[in-house]
Write an enzyme that holds these catalytic residues in place. Structure first.
Site, PDB file in Angstrom:
ATOM      1  N   ARG A 266       0.870  -1.187   0.000  1.00 24.39           N
ATOM      2  CA  ARG A 266       0.000   0.000   0.000  1.00 24.39           C
ATOM      3  C   ARG A 266       0.902   1.231   0.000  1.00 24.39           C
ATOM      4  O   ARG A 266       1.452   1.603   1.037  1.00 24.39           O
ATOM      5  CB  ARG A 266      -0.879  -0.034   1.259  1.00 24.39           C
ATOM      6  CG  ARG A 266      -2.032   0.965   1.238  1.00 24.39           C
ATOM      7  CD  ARG A 266      -2.578   1.205   2.645  1.00 24.39           C
ATOM      8  NE  ARG A 266      -1.671   2.055   3.399  1.00 24.39           N
ATOM      9  CZ  ARG A 266      -1.439   1.946   4.702  1.00 24.39           C
ATOM     10  NH1 ARG A 266      -2.009   1.029   5.422  1.00 24.39           N
ATOM     11  NH2 ARG A 266      -0.594   2.788   5.303  1.00 24.39           N
ATOM     12  N   HIS A 270      -3.375   4.708   4.638  1.00 24.57           N
ATOM     13  CA  HIS A 270      -4.534   3.813   4.742  1.00 24.57           C
ATOM     14  C   HIS A 270      -5.773   4.495   4.148  1.00 24.57           C
ATOM     15  O   HIS A 270      -6.526   3.897   3.398  1.00 24.57           O
ATOM     16  CB  HIS A 270      -4.783   3.449   6.210  1.00 24.57           C
ATOM     17  CG  HIS A 270      -6.075   2.737   6.406  1.00 24.57           C
ATOM     18  ND1 HIS A 270      -6.279   1.436   5.998  1.00 24.57           N
ATOM     19  CD2 HIS A 270      -7.265   3.157   6.904  1.00 24.57           C
ATOM     20  CE1 HIS A 270      -7.522   1.086   6.257  1.00 24.57           C
ATOM     21  NE2 HIS A 270      -8.141   2.114   6.800  1.00 24.57           N
ATOM     22  N   TYR A 279       4.558   5.869  11.161  1.00 27.76           N
ATOM     23  CA  TYR A 279       4.846   4.487  11.576  1.00 27.76           C
ATOM     24  C   TYR A 279       5.741   3.721  10.589  1.00 27.76           C
ATOM     25  O   TYR A 279       6.165   2.625  10.874  1.00 27.76           O
ATOM     26  CB  TYR A 279       3.552   3.690  11.846  1.00 27.76           C
ATOM     27  CG  TYR A 279       2.526   3.720  10.721  1.00 27.76           C
ATOM     28  CD1 TYR A 279       2.599   2.832   9.654  1.00 27.76           C
ATOM     29  CD2 TYR A 279       1.479   4.631  10.741  1.00 27.76           C
ATOM     30  CE1 TYR A 279       1.657   2.857   8.632  1.00 27.76           C
ATOM     31  CE2 TYR A 279       0.532   4.675   9.715  1.00 27.76           C
ATOM     32  CZ  TYR A 279       0.624   3.776   8.663  1.00 27.76           C
ATOM     33  OH  TYR A 279      -0.307   3.808   7.654  1.00 27.76           O
TER      34      TYR A 279
HETATM   35  C1  LIG Z   1     -14.329  -5.260  12.599  1.00 28.24           C
HETATM   36  C2  LIG Z   1     -13.520  -4.005  12.345  1.00 28.24           C
HETATM   37  N1  LIG Z   1     -12.431  -3.766  13.117  1.00 28.24           N
HETATM   38  C3  LIG Z   1     -11.699  -2.653  12.905  1.00 28.24           C
HETATM   39  C4  LIG Z   1     -12.051  -1.760  11.929  1.00 28.24           C
HETATM   40  C5  LIG Z   1     -11.204  -0.513  11.701  1.00 28.24           C
HETATM   41  N2  LIG Z   1     -10.413  -0.709  10.487  1.00 28.24           N
HETATM   42  C6  LIG Z   1     -10.812  -0.214   9.296  1.00 28.24           C
HETATM   43  S1  LIG Z   1      -9.770  -0.596   8.064  1.00 28.24           S
HETATM   44  C7  LIG Z   1      -8.728  -1.434   9.115  1.00 28.24           C
HETATM   45  C8  LIG Z   1      -7.470  -2.067   8.613  1.00 28.24           C
HETATM   46  C9  LIG Z   1      -7.702  -3.125   7.593  1.00 28.24           C
HETATM   47  O1  LIG Z   1      -6.471  -3.527   7.069  1.00 28.24           O
HETATM   48  P1  LIG Z   1      -6.343  -4.651   5.990  1.00 28.24           P
HETATM   49  O2  LIG Z   1      -7.385  -5.686   6.199  1.00 28.24           O
HETATM   50  O3  LIG Z   1      -4.939  -5.104   5.950  1.00 28.24           O
HETATM   51  O4  LIG Z   1      -6.733  -3.914   4.620  1.00 28.24           O
HETATM   52  P2  LIG Z   1      -6.060  -2.649   3.919  1.00 28.24           P
HETATM   53  O5  LIG Z   1      -6.798  -1.432   4.425  1.00 28.24           O
HETATM   54  O6  LIG Z   1      -4.612  -2.625   4.266  1.00 28.24           O
HETATM   55  O7  LIG Z   1      -6.270  -2.808   2.459  1.00 28.24           O
HETATM   56  C10 LIG Z   1      -9.225  -1.400  10.408  1.00 28.24           C
HETATM   57  C11 LIG Z   1      -8.542  -2.010  11.561  1.00 28.24           C
HETATM   58  C12 LIG Z   1     -13.220  -2.034  11.172  1.00 28.24           C
HETATM   59  N3  LIG Z   1     -13.610  -1.223  10.195  1.00 28.24           N
HETATM   60  N4  LIG Z   1     -13.915  -3.172  11.393  1.00 28.24           N
END
Ligand SMILES: Cc1ncc(C[n+]2csc(CCOP(=O)(O)OP(=O)(O)O)c2C)c(N)n1
Length: 378
Positions: A266, A270, A279
């Site tokens: 990425r 985010h 970070y």
């Molecule tokens: C159940 C839940 N826990 C936490 C969140 C907060 N949250 C939103 S995106 C994210 C990170 C997701 O990362 P990843 O699955 O690696 O996907 P990426 O965004 O890197 O593509 C988090 C923790 C959420 N939306 N839903």
């Protein structure tokens, strides 16, 4: 950059094998020269859309955005292998699939503006797209919930003997969610035509994958569920295409599900609410180098096939920027959805408490003037 990501990219044998999918000077099986160029142009259009999204957000035109810079191959390679009948149960970072499937930019931008053209009627969190025309199911904010919907849809397709493949997508972080376990359990037991893509972009917001999972790779999770799995260099558009094509063919032939880990990065934050320098410093710069950037790598490949020159590059960037500028400008001019529509689509007959709220809102509407058509052109 951190030694962790350098090691992952340089020493992983599966990745090294996948890189050889771009055989210098040789067209890949199943793809014509025109296909390859269309894939390259699709990746550029996605990147141009990302650049525009960032500007719209920073200038206050939209409140929030999510980009997928660096992950274009991980979308276009799949899009090229999907048929029009297939389904996409994505999360917020797969909009590139819609772009590649030909959804006009203005339909994506309508959602970012939450205007009257938005398929989600301005009710979703921005960057949680949906588009019926390409079977892109409305994305959920809650990580992982769509995985069980996808498994259910795939089981239904199997019972009904529909000739479709159901695809679903989850980030590296999302593989720790309970719903990943439920989805994979059903996939392993009932063997529906489901392909689960893990988009391992190495971070879940600020959490690196090494703190997410103790295993070396995420595709190894497939073994425990009895689901065949493969790890692919997600920045090699041909490798992504090959793995997807094979998995889709297996699914169509009744041979069941596949788990595909796409190893990528990425490059951006985010979301527009994140500052990744806090970070991970500037390690992301490495991933825009000619050796890693999926667009640069495809360009090298096209060059080796004598399908690329400077004039072509300039022309397709200009075309992409024009499409993106015209599409987003059109969206910016559209008015907000009618407030009254907030009360539609759930109840056949509005319960009294909600009817009261609607009446109060309409009474006070003049105190909160709505944006009029064409009022805030870009
Ligand atoms: C159940 C839940 N826990 C936490 C969140 C907060 N949250 C939103 S995106 C994210 C990170 C997701 O990362 P990843 O699955 O690696 O996907 P990426 O965004 O890197 O593509 C988090 C923790 C959420 N939306 N839903």
């Amino acid at each position: 950059m951190s030694s962790k990501s350098a090691n992952a990219s340089n020493t992983d044998p599966l990745l090294r094998a996948a890189v050889s999918n771009q055989k210098t000077g040789q067209l890949p099986e199943g793809l014509s020269a025109d296909d390859l160029k269309r894939m390259y142009e699709g990746m550029i259009l996605i990147r141009a859309y990302d650049e525009r999204q960032k500007k719209l957000q920073r200038s206050g035109r939209i409140g929030f955005c999510v980009t997928s810079t660096g992950e274009e191959a991980a979308q276009v390679g799949i899009g090229q292998a999907l048929s029009d009948k297939d389904w996409i149960f994505g999360y917020y970072r797969q909009y590139g699939l819609m772009i590649y499937k030909g959804v006009p930019i203005t339909e994506l931008a309508d959602h970012l503006f939450g205007n009257v053209g938005d398929f989600a009627k301005g009710r979703q969190m921005p960057a949680h797209y949906t588009n019926r025309k390409v079977n892109f199911v409305s994305s959920s904010s809650v990580i992982g919930t769509h995985l069980i919907h996808a498994a259910g849809a795939a089981m239904a397709a199997k019972y009904k003997k529909d000739d479709v493949v159901i695809t679903t997508y989850i980030g590296d972080g999302g593989t720790s969610a309970n719903d990943f376990h439920s989805c994979m359990t059903f996939a392993g037991v009932y063997k529906p035509p489901l392909v689960v893509f893990i988009v391992n972009n190495q971070y879940a917001i600020s959490q690196p994958v090494s703190k997410q999972c103790g295993a070396e790779t995420l595709h190894s999770k497939g073994v425990g569920y009895g689901v065949p799995a493969i790890r692919v260099d997600g920045n090699d558009v041909i490798a992504v295409y090959n793995a997807s094509r094979e998995a889709f063919a297996r699914a169509r032939a009744g041979e069941g599900p596949t788990l595909i880990e796409l190893f990528t990065y990425r490059v951006g934050p985010h979301s527009s609410s994140d500052d990744p320098t806090r970070y991970r410093g500037n390690e992301s710069d490495e991933w825009l180098s000619d050796e890693r950037d999926p667009i640069a790598r495809t360009r090298q490949y096209l060059k080796s096939l004598e399908l690329w020159d400077e004039a072509y590059e300039a022309r397709i960037w200009e075309e992409a920027q024009t499409k993106v500028n015209e599409g987003t400008t059109e969206s910016a001019k559209k008015p907000e959805p009618d407030w009254n529509s907030l009360f539609e689509d759930v109840y056949a007959e509005l319960p009294p408490a909600l009817a009261r709220q609607r009446d109060e809102l309409l009474e006070k509407e003049s105190e909160f003037p709505r944006q009029q058509e064409g009022e805030f052109p870009l």
